[in-house]
Design a protein around this motif. Sequence first.
Motif, short mmCIF file in Angstrom:
data_model
loop_
_atom_site.label_atom_id
_atom_site.label_comp_id
_atom_site.label_asym_id
_atom_site.label_seq_id
_atom_site.Cartn_x
_atom_site.Cartn_y
_atom_site.Cartn_z
N ALA A 192 40.16 21.14 -15.86
CA ALA A 192 40.59 20.55 -14.59
C ALA A 192 40.68 21.63 -13.50
N LEU A 240 41.85 20.85 -21.65
CA LEU A 240 41.68 19.91 -20.55
C LEU A 240 42.27 20.48 -19.25
N SER A 241 43.37 21.21 -19.35
CA SER A 241 43.97 21.83 -18.16
C SER A 241 43.03 22.87 -17.57
N PRO A 243 52.82 12.72 -16.88
CA PRO A 243 51.60 12.95 -17.67
C PRO A 243 50.79 14.14 -17.16
N ASP A 244 50.19 14.87 -18.08
CA ASP A 244 49.39 16.05 -17.72
C ASP A 244 48.29 15.71 -16.73
N ASP A 245 47.63 14.56 -16.93
CA ASP A 245 46.46 14.24 -16.12
C ASP A 245 46.81 14.03 -14.65
N LEU A 246 48.05 13.62 -14.37
CA LEU A 246 48.45 13.47 -12.97
C LEU A 246 48.53 14.84 -12.29
N ASP A 247 49.02 15.83 -13.02
CA ASP A 247 49.05 17.19 -12.48
C ASP A 247 47.63 17.75 -12.33
N HIS A 248 46.77 17.45 -13.30
CA HIS A 248 45.38 17.90 -13.21
C HIS A 248 44.74 17.42 -11.91
N GLY A 249 45.04 16.19 -11.54
CA GLY A 249 44.47 15.63 -10.32
C GLY A 249 45.02 16.26 -9.05
N ALA A 262 45.24 19.64 -24.91
CA ALA A 262 45.80 19.61 -23.55
C ALA A 262 45.52 20.91 -22.79
#
Length: 295
Positions: free
Chosen positions: A210, A206-207, A178-184, A203
């Motif tokens: 982040a 949001l990137s 998932p994208d959000d895991l990379d964002h973190g 997306a």
Amino acid sequence: MAQAEPKPSPNRSPLGELCSALPSLPMRLQEVGRFVAANDYDATTRSMRELAAVAGADPAAFTRLAKAIGYSGWDELRAALTEARRPTQASPFSARTKGRRAGPNADVTLINEKLEAEAAGLGRISSTAIADAARVLHSADRIWIAGFRSCRSVAELLNYQLRLFRPDAVQLVGGAGPDDLDHGAFRAGDAVVVIGFAPYSTASVLSARAAHHARATLIAIADTISAPMAEGADHLLLYEAATSPGFFPSLTGAIAIAQSLAAVTFTLGGAAAKRKLEQTEDRLAEMSQYFAEKG
């Protein structure tokens, strides 16, 4: 009593307002107005000082021009020009097919117009801006590349080329989960490359946000300075997407920027990058990844 300034009509395009007003403007403003009308893409992507230098005019003339046709200043006129170039959200692609000519040679004409527009767009890409961004990629601890929907192909191309000589430092956002895991996982010292054009994917925005939150360096490859995924970017690399005819915006400029970034980053890497590339080539050869004719 002072005469009220004219107000731009909500039912007309800013270029239409400008062209209609030209005959009534002072000669110098007419010259600036014709320059803006003939270079409306540059007007939406370059600073007022840059435009003035190219046009051979005083930067203040652009402000006077905007006020003369009913805008509060150049920023408002430029925003209107940018908005006019943006496709509607409901039909971003089919709306581009309106007004196309028909006839026995329409297909050849479309191809010629498209090739000419692509070549002209490539000529307006800033090599200096790309070189500056490549230096950031060279020095970054890690490089994250975010491109979604049609821009995924550009992101994958840049990811592939950079990984040929920096295999441990480059990652595709959303490539392994998932994208959000990379964002973190974004950190200060990282570089985040986000690629997009109108209509912009959620997306990509949001990137970019982040990257800001993590205080990573944001490099935006975008079609306009007002792109939401380019807001606050440390480096903005502009390409033309909407000026090329056809039902779909052009990615030619984005691809050229991506390949240029990879080429310059490799050059900056010197002998170490060359050794990594040679090691990658040796591994590919051992695995027989490329087809070879048997003699």
